[in-house]
Design an enzyme around this catalytic site. Structure first.
Site, PDB file in Angstrom:
ATOM      1  CB  SER A  46       3.739   8.323  -5.307  1.00 50.59           C
ATOM      2  OG  SER A  46       4.374   9.276  -4.464  1.00 50.59           O
TER       3      SER A  46
ATOM      4  CG  ASP B 298      -1.693   4.511  -1.743  1.00 53.65           C
ATOM      5  OD1 ASP B 298      -2.172   4.370  -2.050  1.00 53.65           O
ATOM      6  OD2 ASP B 298      -0.685   5.516  -1.220  1.00 53.65           O
TER       7      ASP B 298
ATOM      8  CG  HIS C 137      -1.479   8.104  -3.829  1.00 55.06           C
ATOM      9  ND1 HIS C 137      -0.158   7.236  -3.280  1.00 55.06           N
ATOM     10  CD2 HIS C 137      -0.816   8.866  -4.306  1.00 55.06           C
ATOM     11  CE1 HIS C 137       0.879   7.676  -3.271  1.00 55.06           C
ATOM     12  NE2 HIS C 137       0.899   8.712  -3.901  1.00 55.06           N
TER      13      HIS C 137
END
Length: 277
Positions: free
Chosen positions: A225, A149, A119
């Site tokens: 992230s 992901d 993402h």
């Protein structure tokens, strides 16, 4: 040769009787034999002592202790983990059609491959990497795994010194872990905590749930992230992908999630583009 001078006019001494000369020679011979025997015994005893001492002195070498455990075998401090892994962490800036975002990646291979969260780069028009030494490079998505992901990136340029991270190592509840990333734009930040749970499930709106996640309590925020979750042996055990917050704030309240490194490296679609979810 030295000549012995005698007083002038003196007569030479009479030779000793043969029998007496022979008797003294025998005595001298016995004395010499005794002396020689004593010397031989002394030499033999000395040699015996030297040999014995030599064997005893060599024994420790033959039984030398094994090498001490390497530094990596002992648990590392948070500071040592950071020093070892920070050169392997990269800042990722991606630009889309209307906005830009930041995230984190980690050098996963000697060829410069970067692993991150999908993402972070999904739908990006451009991806820029910044290495720990300041080197910048454009990058492209090489593989994508929407179910986990996870994405891998191929950089166009490598830094002068490339430092791949060590990938591997399992996780157990209670294990100490360290996270390194770029939360809220604060580059190369670190935090520490423990593994709080295993095999967690993360539901995502409009997307398939991610299974088998590591739950941890090291502080992470937006920008972390794609960054590494590291154990105290300096091994990357997971890739940070999410945090839990029941509100819309999107900030850390004590629960983070990471994809185990085995699952992160296990697959993906290699079409060069992140497929739509």
């Amino acid at each position: 040769m030295m000549t012995v001078l005698r007083p002038e006019g003196s007569d030479p001494p009479e030779p000793a009787p043969e029998e007496r000369k022979s008797r003294w020679s025998a005595t001298d011979l016995r004395r010499k034999l005794l002396v020689s025997t004593a010397v031989l015994w002394a030499v033999a005893l000395t040699a015996f002592v030297v040999v014995r001492l030599g064997v005893e002195n060599e024994a420790p070498s033959a039984a030398a202790p094994s090498a001490a455990p390497s530094a990596s075998a002992a648990p590392l401090t948070v500071a040592e983990v950071y020093q070892a892994l920070a050169p392997s962490v990269v800042l990722i800036r991606s630009t889309g059609q209307t906005d830009a975002g930041t995230g984190t990646g980690v050098i996963a291979n000697a060829d410069g491959t970067i692993i991150t969260a999908l993402h972070v780069v999904e739908g990006a028009q451009s991806i820029e990497l910044t290495y720990a030494d300041g080197t910048k490079s454009a990058a492209a998505i090489a593989r994508a795994d929407p179910k986990q992901d996870i994405a891998t990136l191929t950089p166009q340029k490598l830094p002068e010194t490339l430092v791949p991270a060590i990938m591997g190592g399992g996780s157990a509840v209670g294990d100490d872990v360290v996270a390194i990333g770029n939360p809220l734009g604060l580059t190369w930040s670190t935090s520490s905590g423990v593994v709080s749970g295993l095999d967690r499930r993360l539901d995502r709106a409009g997307k398939s749930a991610i299974e088998g996640l590591i739950q941890f309590d090291a502080a992470v925020n937006p920008g972390n992230s794609g960054g590494p979750l590291i154990n105290t042996r300096g091994q990357v055990t997971g890739i940070v992908v999410a945090l839990a917050n029941p509100t819309d704030a999107g900030t850390f309240i004590g629960i983070g999630f990471a994809v185990p490194i085995g699952a992160a490296l296990g697959g993906g679609e290699g079409d060069g583009q992140a497929p739509p979810l």
